[in-house]
Design a protein around this motif. Structure first.
Motif, PDB file in Angstrom:
ATOM      1  N   PHE A 151     -35.959  77.824 -59.028  1.00 14.90           N
ATOM      2  CA  PHE A 151     -35.861  77.361 -57.641  1.00 14.90           C
ATOM      3  C   PHE A 151     -34.763  78.071 -56.853  1.00 14.90           C
ATOM      4  CE2 PHE A 151     -38.616  73.879 -58.849  1.00 14.90           C
ATOM      5  CZ  PHE A 151     -39.299  73.612 -57.668  1.00 14.90           C
ATOM      6  N   PHE A 152     -33.678  78.423 -57.525  1.00 16.44           N
ATOM      7  CA  PHE A 152     -32.558  78.996 -56.787  1.00 16.44           C
ATOM      8  C   PHE A 152     -32.461  80.517 -56.883  1.00 16.44           C
ATOM      9  CE2 PHE A 152     -30.982  74.597 -57.302  1.00 16.44           C
ATOM     10  CZ  PHE A 152     -30.755  74.313 -55.962  1.00 16.44           C
ATOM     11  N   ALA A 153     -33.289  81.145 -57.709  1.00 18.42           N
ATOM     12  CA  ALA A 153     -33.216  82.602 -57.836  1.00 18.42           C
ATOM     13  C   ALA A 153     -34.591  83.261 -57.815  1.00 18.42           C
ATOM     14  CB  ALA A 153     -32.471  82.977 -59.120  1.00 18.42           C
ATOM     15  N   VAL A 154     -35.466  82.863 -58.723  1.00 14.26           N
ATOM     16  CA  VAL A 154     -36.736  83.582 -58.895  1.00 14.26           C
ATOM     17  C   VAL A 154     -37.673  83.379 -57.709  1.00 14.26           C
ATOM     18  CG1 VAL A 154     -38.769  83.848 -60.359  1.00 14.26           C
ATOM     19  CG2 VAL A 154     -36.525  83.438 -61.399  1.00 14.26           C
ATOM     20  N   ILE A 155     -37.907  82.125 -57.332  1.00 15.27           N
ATOM     21  CA  ILE A 155     -38.849  81.863 -56.231  1.00 15.27           C
ATOM     22  C   ILE A 155     -38.386  82.496 -54.918  1.00 15.27           C
ATOM     23  CG2 ILE A 155     -39.857  80.037 -54.798  1.00 15.27           C
ATOM     24  CD1 ILE A 155     -40.030  78.302 -57.276  1.00 15.27           C
ATOM     25  N   PRO A 156     -37.116  82.354 -54.516  1.00 18.36           N
ATOM     26  CA  PRO A 156     -36.694  83.039 -53.278  1.00 18.36           C
ATOM     27  C   PRO A 156     -36.867  84.553 -53.351  1.00 18.36           C
ATOM     28  CG  PRO A 156     -35.092  81.377 -53.892  1.00 18.36           C
ATOM     29  CD  PRO A 156     -36.034  81.499 -55.037  1.00 18.36           C
ATOM     30  N   GLY A 182     -38.727  76.899 -44.613  1.00 21.17           N
ATOM     31  CA  GLY A 182     -38.311  77.248 -45.969  1.00 21.17           C
ATOM     32  C   GLY A 182     -36.806  77.177 -46.143  1.00 21.17           C
ATOM     33  N   GLN A 183     -36.071  77.660 -45.147  1.00 18.50           N
ATOM     34  CA  GLN A 183     -34.613  77.597 -45.216  1.00 18.50           C
ATOM     35  C   GLN A 183     -34.118  76.154 -45.191  1.00 18.50           C
ATOM     36  OE1 GLN A 183     -33.817  80.093 -41.809  1.00 18.50           O
ATOM     37  NE2 GLN A 183     -33.384  81.893 -43.084  1.00 18.50           N
ATOM     38  N   THR A 184     -34.760  75.339 -44.368  1.00 17.02           N
ATOM     39  CA  THR A 184     -34.390  73.920 -44.322  1.00 17.02           C
ATOM     40  C   THR A 184     -34.659  73.243 -45.658  1.00 17.02           C
ATOM     41  OG1 THR A 184     -34.935  73.849 -41.964  1.00 17.02           O
ATOM     42  CG2 THR A 184     -34.777  71.742 -43.122  1.00 17.02           C
ATOM     43  N   PHE A 185     -35.800  73.583 -46.271  1.00 16.47           N
ATOM     44  CA  PHE A 185     -36.152  73.016 -47.574  1.00 16.47           C
ATOM     45  C   PHE A 185     -35.104  73.367 -48.623  1.00 16.47           C
ATOM     46  CE2 PHE A 185     -38.286  73.749 -51.697  1.00 16.47           C
ATOM     47  CZ  PHE A 185     -38.683  72.447 -51.977  1.00 16.47           C
ATOM     48  N   TYR A 186     -34.680  74.631 -48.635  1.00 15.12           N
ATOM     49  CA  TYR A 186     -33.702  75.047 -49.640  1.00 15.12           C
ATOM     50  C   TYR A 186     -32.312  74.495 -49.349  1.00 15.12           C
ATOM     51  CZ  TYR A 186     -36.207  77.893 -52.925  1.00 15.12           C
ATOM     52  OH  TYR A 186     -37.031  78.291 -53.946  1.00 15.12           O
ATOM     53  N   ASP A 195     -42.974  89.336 -51.763  1.00 12.18           N
ATOM     54  CA  ASP A 195     -44.420  89.235 -51.558  1.00 12.18           C
ATOM     55  C   ASP A 195     -44.833  88.284 -50.446  1.00 12.18           C
ATOM     56  OD1 ASP A 195     -44.447  90.910 -53.694  1.00 12.18           O
ATOM     57  OD2 ASP A 195     -45.172  89.441 -55.142  1.00 12.18           O
ATOM     58  N   GLY A 196     -43.902  87.455 -49.977  1.00 15.61           N
ATOM     59  CA  GLY A 196     -44.300  86.460 -48.991  1.00 15.61           C
ATOM     60  C   GLY A 196     -45.172  85.388 -49.638  1.00 15.61           C
ATOM     61  N   ASP A 197     -46.087  84.838 -48.861  1.00 17.87           N
ATOM     62  CA  ASP A 197     -46.969  83.772 -49.358  1.00 17.87           C
ATOM     63  C   ASP A 197     -48.157  84.387 -50.097  1.00 17.87           C
ATOM     64  OD1 ASP A 197     -48.092  81.353 -49.866  1.00 17.87           O
ATOM     65  OD2 ASP A 197     -48.844  81.019 -47.831  1.00 17.87           O
ATOM     66  N   SER A 198     -47.867  84.947 -51.275  1.00 14.24           N
ATOM     67  CA  SER A 198     -48.891  85.638 -52.054  1.00 14.24           C
ATOM     68  C   SER A 198     -49.317  84.786 -53.246  1.00 14.24           C
ATOM     69  CB  SER A 198     -48.350  86.981 -52.555  1.00 14.24           C
ATOM     70  OG  SER A 198     -47.267  86.764 -53.441  1.00 14.24           O
ATOM     71  N   ILE A 199     -50.311  85.287 -53.978  1.00 11.60           N
ATOM     72  CA  ILE A 199     -50.784  84.580 -55.172  1.00 11.60           C
ATOM     73  C   ILE A 199     -49.681  84.524 -56.228  1.00 11.60           C
ATOM     74  CG2 ILE A 199     -52.437  84.663 -57.075  1.00 11.60           C
ATOM     75  CD1 ILE A 199     -54.464  85.856 -55.184  1.00 11.60           C
ATOM     76  N   ARG A 200     -48.934  85.617 -56.372  1.00 12.40           N
ATOM     77  CA  ARG A 200     -47.857  85.623 -57.364  1.00 12.40           C
ATOM     78  C   ARG A 200     -46.797  84.574 -57.029  1.00 12.40           C
ATOM     79  NH1 ARG A 200     -44.114  90.766 -59.092  1.00 12.40           N
ATOM     80  NH2 ARG A 200     -43.484  90.639 -56.895  1.00 12.40           N
ATOM     81  N   ILE A 253     -39.079  86.313 -55.273  1.00 16.29           N
ATOM     82  CA  ILE A 253     -40.507  86.654 -55.229  1.00 16.29           C
ATOM     83  C   ILE A 253     -41.055  86.471 -53.818  1.00 16.29           C
ATOM     84  CG2 ILE A 253     -42.794  86.023 -56.093  1.00 16.29           C
ATOM     85  CD1 ILE A 253     -41.127  87.516 -58.107  1.00 16.29           C
ATOM     86  N   TYR A 254     -40.633  85.412 -53.163  1.00 15.23           N
ATOM     87  CA  TYR A 254     -41.108  85.176 -51.794  1.00 15.23           C
ATOM     88  C   TYR A 254     -40.592  86.264 -50.848  1.00 15.23           C
ATOM     89  CZ  TYR A 254     -42.202  82.784 -47.437  1.00 15.23           C
ATOM     90  OH  TYR A 254     -42.700  82.471 -46.197  1.00 15.23           O
ATOM     91  N   TYR A 255     -39.373  86.725 -51.095  1.00 17.14           N
ATOM     92  CA  TYR A 255     -38.817  87.806 -50.275  1.00 17.14           C
ATOM     93  C   TYR A 255     -39.622  89.092 -50.443  1.00 17.14           C
ATOM     94  CZ  TYR A 255     -35.575  91.481 -48.811  1.00 17.14           C
ATOM     95  OH  TYR A 255     -35.013  92.593 -48.219  1.00 17.14           O
TER      96      TYR A 255
END
Length: 289
Positions: free
Chosen positions: A109-114, A4-8, A120-125, A116-118
């Motif tokens: 991509f640069f604020a919301v997704i990171p 994930g870090q490499t992708f970003y 909930d992790g790999d969740s439905i949301r 939310i992932y922080y």
């Protein structure tokens, strides 16, 4: 470093590279600010080996915008200042919605997704937010296709190429409006005409330097007739642009009539301006004026 870090990291690098625009030396770039209107953007670097000047576009897709006028535009039929202003406003307004959608993609991509992932992790949301981001990418790509077809209908192959690139590349979708703002008729606007559309202080400075270059340099970028024509349309007096600079120090007794740099006694020519002979502040003609 995780996947994930490499992708970003890759997205960030690709996005920053897409903010760097190139143009042939002698062109001009202008940028739109939210409240200050249009202003001239200076190149951040010039690559003499490949004949390109590099400009940095606003990092945010909205509200800022950047336009480039190619140096070869002066070889084409000159678009009048009134027509250029109408075309500029029309194109800028037509891309406002697209640039706002690009801003939403940028924020996701640069604020919301990171974030939310922080949480909930790999969740439905998290997956729903990612899905919404790619839906906006598809929507922005379709908007780009329609606007591009409106302004440059003959460039079908280029339009399809950018459409596919926007769909598969988030960083490209974030900057897709640049492909509309920096091509077509806008790029054919004469650099002097483009400069005349900017705010007064920058317009006067640019046209003043162009005028003095056309008078004193051996190989000026613009002819004296081109500059005089633009000054007449802009309502600027030629005499106001050829006045000597303000004498800021008693040590300065001369100045370059081209770049208006001041010099002390003992120097006869300005090396930066093709060895233009210096003028004295004590010149009787200057005192009379």
């Amino acid at each position: 470093m995780s996947e994930g870090q490499t992708f970003y990291l890759l997205i960030t690098l690709f996005y920053l590279s897409s903010c760097i625009k190139s143009a042939a030396p002698g062109g001009i770039a202008i940028k739109k600010n939210l409240l200050k209107g249009w202003s001239i953007r200076q190149p951040m670097a010039t690559l003499a080996g490949v004949g390109k000047s590099l400009y940095l576009a606003p990092l945010s897709p909205w509200p800022g915008a950047i336009l480039l006028s190619s140096s070869c535009a002066k070889q084409s039929a000159k678009i009048t200042r009134a027509s250029a202003w109408r075309l500029l406003r029309l194109t800028h307004r037509a891309t406002t919605h697209l640039r706002f959608i690009s801003l939403l993609i940028f924020a996701l991509f640069f604020a919301v997704i990171p974030y939310i992932y922080y949480l909930d992790g790999d969740s439905i949301r998290t997956r729903l937010v990612i899905g919404y981001a790619f839906f906006l990418i598809l929507y922005a790509s379709l908007c780009f296709f329609c606007i591009h077809r409106r302004f440059v209908p003959k460039r079908k192959a280029e339009r399809i190429k950018h459409l596919l690139l926007n769909i598969i590349s988030p960083w490209s979708a974030m900057r897709c409006s640049d492909d509309i703002l920096m091509q077509g008729k806008l790029q054919a606007i004469h650099p002097l005409t483009m400069a005349s559309l900017c705010k007064d202080s920058e317009r006067t400075a640019y046209l003043g330097q162009a005028l003095r270059d056309s008078i004193y340099r051996k190989e000026p970028q613009f002819t004296l007739e081109e500059v005089k024509s633009t000054l007449a349309v802009s309502g600027i007096k030629q005499s106001d642009l050829t006045k000597p600079p303000v004498l800021e120090s008693d040590d300065s007794s001369q100045y370059c009539p081209c770049c208006l740099t001041t010099f002390s006694a003992g120097t006869a020519y300005c090396e930066e301006c093709d060895h233009v002979p210096l003028k004295s502040f004590r010149d009787p003609e200057q005192q009379a004026s």
